[in-house]
Design an enzyme around this catalytic site. Structure first.
Site, PDB file in Angstrom:
ATOM      1  N   PRO A 219      21.961  -8.402  24.982  1.00  0.00           N
ATOM      2  CA  PRO A 219      21.635  -7.107  24.379  1.00  0.00           C
ATOM      3  C   PRO A 219      22.568  -6.821  23.195  1.00  0.00           C
ATOM      4  O   PRO A 219      23.772  -7.019  23.287  1.00  0.00           O
ATOM      5  CB  PRO A 219      21.851  -6.103  25.512  1.00  0.00           C
ATOM      6  CG  PRO A 219      22.589  -6.812  26.565  1.00  0.00           C
ATOM      7  CD  PRO A 219      22.395  -8.278  26.367  1.00  0.00           C
ATOM      8  N   GLU A 220      22.004  -6.395  22.109  1.00  0.00           N
ATOM      9  CA  GLU A 220      22.804  -6.055  20.944  1.00  0.00           C
ATOM     10  C   GLU A 220      22.893  -4.536  20.831  1.00  0.00           C
ATOM     11  O   GLU A 220      22.381  -3.817  21.686  1.00  0.00           O
ATOM     12  CB  GLU A 220      22.178  -6.713  19.711  1.00  0.00           C
ATOM     13  CG  GLU A 220      22.138  -8.233  19.900  1.00  0.00           C
ATOM     14  CD  GLU A 220      21.854  -9.004  18.630  1.00  0.00           C
ATOM     15  OE1 GLU A 220      22.032  -8.452  17.541  1.00  0.00           O
ATOM     16  OE2 GLU A 220      21.450 -10.162  18.746  1.00  0.00           O
TER      17      GLU A 220
ATOM     18  N   ARG B  34      25.552 -20.975  15.244  1.00  0.00           N
ATOM     19  CA  ARG B  34      24.454 -20.062  15.589  1.00  0.00           C
ATOM     20  C   ARG B  34      23.207 -20.376  14.768  1.00  0.00           C
ATOM     21  O   ARG B  34      23.280 -20.600  13.559  1.00  0.00           O
ATOM     22  CB  ARG B  34      24.863 -18.603  15.315  1.00  0.00           C
ATOM     23  CG  ARG B  34      26.153 -18.162  15.973  1.00  0.00           C
ATOM     24  CD  ARG B  34      26.104 -18.249  17.494  1.00  0.00           C
ATOM     25  NE  ARG B  34      25.061 -17.405  18.075  1.00  0.00           N
ATOM     26  CZ  ARG B  34      25.216 -16.119  18.380  1.00  0.00           C
ATOM     27  NH1 ARG B  34      26.384 -15.532  18.172  1.00  0.00           N
ATOM     28  NH2 ARG B  34      24.234 -15.418  18.899  1.00  0.00           N
TER      29      ARG B  34
ATOM     30  N   LYS C  60      29.143  -2.433  21.546  1.00  0.00           N
ATOM     31  CA  LYS C  60      28.181  -2.753  22.605  1.00  0.00           C
ATOM     32  C   LYS C  60      28.689  -2.323  23.981  1.00  0.00           C
ATOM     33  O   LYS C  60      28.157  -2.733  25.002  1.00  0.00           O
ATOM     34  CB  LYS C  60      27.873  -4.249  22.593  1.00  0.00           C
ATOM     35  CG  LYS C  60      27.141  -4.671  21.313  1.00  0.00           C
ATOM     36  CD  LYS C  60      26.481  -6.012  21.460  1.00  0.00           C
ATOM     37  CE  LYS C  60      27.183  -7.064  20.660  1.00  0.00           C
ATOM     38  NZ  LYS C  60      26.514  -8.379  20.716  1.00  0.00           N
TER      39      LYS C  60
END
Ligand code: ZN
Length: 274
Positions: free
Chosen positions: A2-3, A262, A59
């Site tokens: 989750p961002e 990434r 976050k």
């Protein structure tokens, strides 16, 4: 993972679910989630406490109770579910029991964390100087442009890696950084200190635009994120470059490369190396 927008969504849903509810009992099935106090202290402290408010820092969720702050990070797969008499899952690690319902912290990967601080020892602002929030940079909504520019100017890493560095600027994950760099027209492999202040301002403005849009749509559901209530984000339908094949600006093929390990999507035509 989750961002920021997904965590914002979780925060808003949790507020509806639990504010005003009093914890009558707590069951801890996996105690390594709890970081800075013992399992026993966690239980004894929080039983009979009511939820007052929830805020977000990067976050992290900062859950305020009568006498404590509970700082929660969902990491890869953490989720909160408000349940009733449904069967307990083996992934429900911590369960807060209320009069008519219970809140379950569910985490298939077990990477989530919880820290507990007493309000008469620490004010809200003090939390930012303590573990784990002391390592979190400000998010795009709060960071000062000059401070961000100074950090970027001091780095010779690719700009994509710098924007992903939560100690420099928090709340931008892989998907969102790709979108921000696309909006800013900057190649993800551009060395950070090649950017001037106008470039950094454009990136920061883009980050705010992207995050606001994502928050308004409930975030994304990529990477199996699911908020409590099972609400699925709709932002993935609005992505411009991440996981796309064709550039929405110039119709060129979107390229996929790796930057700092990434997966990274960009348009060779619209995003220039500085
Ligand atoms: Zn393009």
């Amino acid at each position: 993972m989750p961002e920021l927008p997904e965590v914002e969504t979780v925060k808003n849903i949790l507020k509806i679910d639990i504010i005003g509810k009093k914890i009558l009992d707590i069951k801890i099935n996996y105690n390594k989630i709890i970081k800075n106090v013992s399992e026993e202290e966690f239980r004894n402290s929080l039983i009979n406490q009511s939820f007052i408010d929830i805020t977000r820092h990067g976050k992290y969720l900062i859950i305020e109770l009568d006498d404590y702050y509970l700082i929660s990070h969902l990491r890869m797969e953490g989720k909160y579910f408000l349940m009733h008499d449904e069967e307990i899952s083996k992934h429900d690690h911590i369960i807060f029991y209320f009069k008519d319902s219970n809140l379950r912290y569910n985490d298939t990967r077990k990477f989530g964390t919880m820290h507990l601080y007493k309000k008469d020892e620490y004010k809200y602002d003090d939390l930012l100087k303590l573990e784990p929030l002391n390592k979190v940079g400000l998010d795009p909504f709060n960071i000062d442009l000059n401070d961000l520019y100074e950090s970027i100017k001091a780095s010779n890493r690719p700009i994509k890696s710098v924007l992903l560095d939560q100690e420099i600027i928090s709340g931008l994950g892989n998907i969102y950084v790709d979108e921000v760099l696309f909006m800013g027209g900057i190649h993800p492999n551009t060395i950070a200190n090649h950017l001037n202040k106008d470039d950094v301002k454009l990136l920061l403005d883009s980050a705010i635009t992207v995050l606001n849009k994502a928050i308004s749509l409930g975030g994304t559901t990529i990477h199996s994120f699911q908020s409590s209530h099972g609400i699925t984000g709709r932002f993935q339908n609005e992505l411009l470059v991440h996981t796309k094949d064709v550039c929405p600006k110039c119709n060129n093929k979107i390229l996929k490369i790796r930057v700092g390990g990434r997966g990274t999507y960009y348009c060779e035509n619209c995003q220039i190396i500085k």
